[in-house]
Scaffold this motif. Structure first.
Motif, PDB file in Angstrom:
ATOM      1  N   ILE A  77       0.840  -1.204   0.000  1.00 47.95           N
ATOM      2  CA  ILE A  77       0.000   0.000   0.000  1.00 47.95           C
ATOM      3  C   ILE A  77       0.867   1.243   0.000  1.00 47.95           C
ATOM      4  N   GLN A  80       2.388   1.378  -3.397  1.00 51.69           N
ATOM      5  CA  GLN A  80       1.421   1.163  -4.477  1.00 51.69           C
ATOM      6  C   GLN A  80       1.991   0.193  -5.518  1.00 51.69           C
ATOM      7  N   ASP A  83      -0.029  -6.270  -4.589  1.00 53.30           N
ATOM      8  CA  ASP A  83      -1.440  -6.458  -4.250  1.00 53.30           C
ATOM      9  C   ASP A  83      -2.022  -5.295  -3.450  1.00 53.30           C
ATOM     10  N   TRP A  84      -1.541  -4.088  -3.686  1.00 46.71           N
ATOM     11  CA  TRP A  84      -1.933  -2.974  -2.824  1.00 46.71           C
ATOM     12  C   TRP A  84      -3.423  -2.686  -2.847  1.00 46.71           C
ATOM     13  N   ARG A  85      -4.050  -2.835  -3.991  1.00 46.84           N
ATOM     14  CA  ARG A  85      -5.501  -2.574  -4.045  1.00 46.84           C
ATOM     15  C   ARG A  85      -6.266  -3.625  -3.246  1.00 46.84           C
ATOM     16  N   HIS A  87      -5.079  -5.250  -0.728  1.00 47.03           N
ATOM     17  CA  HIS A  87      -4.786  -5.002   0.678  1.00 47.03           C
ATOM     18  C   HIS A  87      -5.672  -3.886   1.234  1.00 47.03           C
ATOM     19  N   ILE A  88      -5.944  -2.870   0.434  1.00 48.44           N
ATOM     20  CA  ILE A  88      -6.856  -1.808   0.890  1.00 48.44           C
ATOM     21  C   ILE A  88      -8.253  -2.362   1.101  1.00 48.44           C
ATOM     22  N   GLU A  89      -8.713  -3.215   0.198  1.00 48.14           N
ATOM     23  CA  GLU A  89     -10.036  -3.824   0.370  1.00 48.14           C
ATOM     24  C   GLU A  89     -10.060  -4.700   1.625  1.00 48.14           C
ATOM     25  N   HIS A 217       0.655   8.624  -1.929  1.00 44.50           N
ATOM     26  CA  HIS A 217       0.168   7.267  -1.685  1.00 44.50           C
ATOM     27  C   HIS A 217      -0.637   7.202  -0.381  1.00 44.50           C
ATOM     28  N   THR A 220      -4.062   8.637  -0.981  1.00 40.98           N
ATOM     29  CA  THR A 220      -4.875   7.660  -1.713  1.00 40.98           C
ATOM     30  C   THR A 220      -5.441   6.620  -0.753  1.00 40.98           C
ATOM     31  N   PHE A 221      -4.612   6.132   0.158  1.00 43.79           N
ATOM     32  CA  PHE A 221      -5.066   5.173   1.156  1.00 43.79           C
ATOM     33  C   PHE A 221      -6.198   5.765   1.997  1.00 43.79           C
ATOM     34  N   GLU A 224      -9.578   6.058   0.388  1.00 43.44           N
ATOM     35  CA  GLU A 224     -10.272   4.775   0.286  1.00 43.44           C
ATOM     36  C   GLU A 224     -10.882   4.340   1.618  1.00 43.44           C
TER      37      GLU A 224
END
Length: 406
Positions: A77, A80, A83-85, A87-89, A217, A220-221, A224
């Motif tokens: 994350i 970025q 698997d950062w997206r 991981h955010i989910e 970054h 962005t986190f 979300e």
């Protein structure tokens, strides 16, 4: 303030019995064994809640898990990459599960690669106890001569570079290994331990990430996860950098009031706030803790009360973990501002008018010296710190204190 205590889980040498005897009101904990980036399931959350709900004899402890520290943000994350997206989910899902189980205050940090960094974990003090310490010369010796980071010498002034060369030359192999182990010890409460080669590889992944990009970054986190926190009624609170200055060429973006203002303004929501750590921030002479509390009080969701003694002027500089009332931070002035903020919140009718705090770190004294616990978290040292902090809180809340203002 709500008096809490950090507990690393069933392996922690401090028990619920100890906390009850100390007068603790709530527990700060986390699921350190779950790999960063994965979902915290409701089952695992409830398992931790159940573990701390009982005394040694099985009777109810009367304590509850009140603050999460930490729900970690993955390196993917922060960079970025990978698997950062996903991981955010997963982070959002973990927030959902925590909320469903009554947990509302979530501490985390956005420091790349390493968490808090020290060169000594048991530095001898004149009174016979010991504490953690950051020695700038030792750190420079590690960076330049042990890690051998490219351009490391350019990160320090000429005098520090020269002293680091002398210091390294005086170290035997045992001290070199110990220094490397201390600096690269990984994350508090985890089982991670980074080798020199691990650190080199991790640092290389940040070669193209400067402070501005890391801050982007981070925003962005927050964009979300903060809307999810708002919907759930949870409070996210970022822990500042520790130490609050650049190390190993890595960017630092949560070290000063200006850093906080930039992030809090970028995603302006009561659900996004700060863990105000007086020890981390106190390692910089330009961080006035009382002033920071006045400035950001409405967004402070969690407090770490500890003190450090800065050993020389300038940034960066050496420092060590001090007694809670005897370091470079005026703890009385800081707590006075906290009390004012809590009074203001109560008048406003805020449900979170009482801010959770915990006595952070502490010196190893008395029986602590005979046990090997989590570095920085001695039982007796924290008990002493809590007693000192409680004394200030009690004095400031006394009617006499109000009369003295007139």
């Amino acid at each position: 303030m709500r008096q809490t205590w950090r507990w690393f889980g069933p392996h922690d040498q401090a028990s619920m019995d100890d906390m009850r005897q100390a007068g603790v009101e709530g527990v700060v904990s986390a699921l350190h064994y779950i790999p960063t980036g994965e979902v915290w399931s409701s089952e695992e959350i409830r398992r931790r809640q159940d573990a701390l709900s009982r005394m040694k004899d099985g009777s109810p402890s009367g304590l509850a898990w009140e603050v999460v520290e930490s729900l970690p943000v993955s390196e993917d994350i922060k960079k970025q990459t990978g698997d950062w997206r996903a991981h955010i989910e997963n982070y959002k899902q973990s927030l959902q599960h925590l909320s469903e189980n009554g947990l509302e205050t979530i501490c985390y940090n956005f420091m790349p690669v390493l968490d808090w960094t020290r060169t000594d974990l048991a530095w001898k003090l004149p009174h016979g106890g010991d504490c953690m310490r950051f020695d700038l010369i030792d750190f420079a010796a590690f960076d330049i001569h042990i890690l051998q980071r490219k351009s490391a010498a350019a990160s320090f002034d000429e005098q520090t570079v020269a002293k680091a060369e002398e210091r390294f030359a005086s170290m035997d192999e045992h001290r070199q290994r110990e220094l490397a182990r201390n600096v690269t010890g990984g994350l508090p409460g985890s089982t991670e331990s980074l080798t020199i080669e691990d650190v080199r590889q991790l640092l290389a992944q940040y070669d193209a990430i400067d402070s501005e990009r890391l801050r982007t970054h981070y925003v962005t986190f927050l964009e979300e996860v903060v809307p999810v926190a708002e919907k759930l009624g949870t409070r996210l609170c970022c822990h500042p950098d520790d130490p609050p200055f650049p190390l190993l060429g890595l960017p630092r973006i949560m070290s000063t009031g200006e850093d906080f203002e930039t992030i809090l303004d970028a995603v302006d929501s009561p659900a996004s706030g700060l863990t105000l750590c007086s020890g981390s921030l106190g390692a910089r002479p330009d961080n006035d803790l009382a002033a920071l509390m006045r400035r950001f009080g409405s967004r402070v969701h969690f407090l770490h009360l500890r003190n450090v003694t800065r050993e020389e002027p300038g940034i960066p500089a050496s420092f060590h973990e001090a007694e809670h009332l005897c370091g470079s931070t005026d703890m009385v002035a800081f707590i006075a501002e906290i009390v004012r903020e809590e009074k203001r919140r109560k008048v406003e009718g805020r449900r979170d008018h009482q801010i959770p705090m915990r006595p952070d770190h502490g010196q190893r004294i008395v029986d602590d010296l005979g046990r090997s616990g989590q570095p920085g978290y001695p039982i007796i040292g924290r008990l002493r710190g809590l007693a000192e902090l409680r004394g200030i809180m009690t004095a400031l809340a006394h009617p006499i204190a109000g009369q003295m203002d007139h």
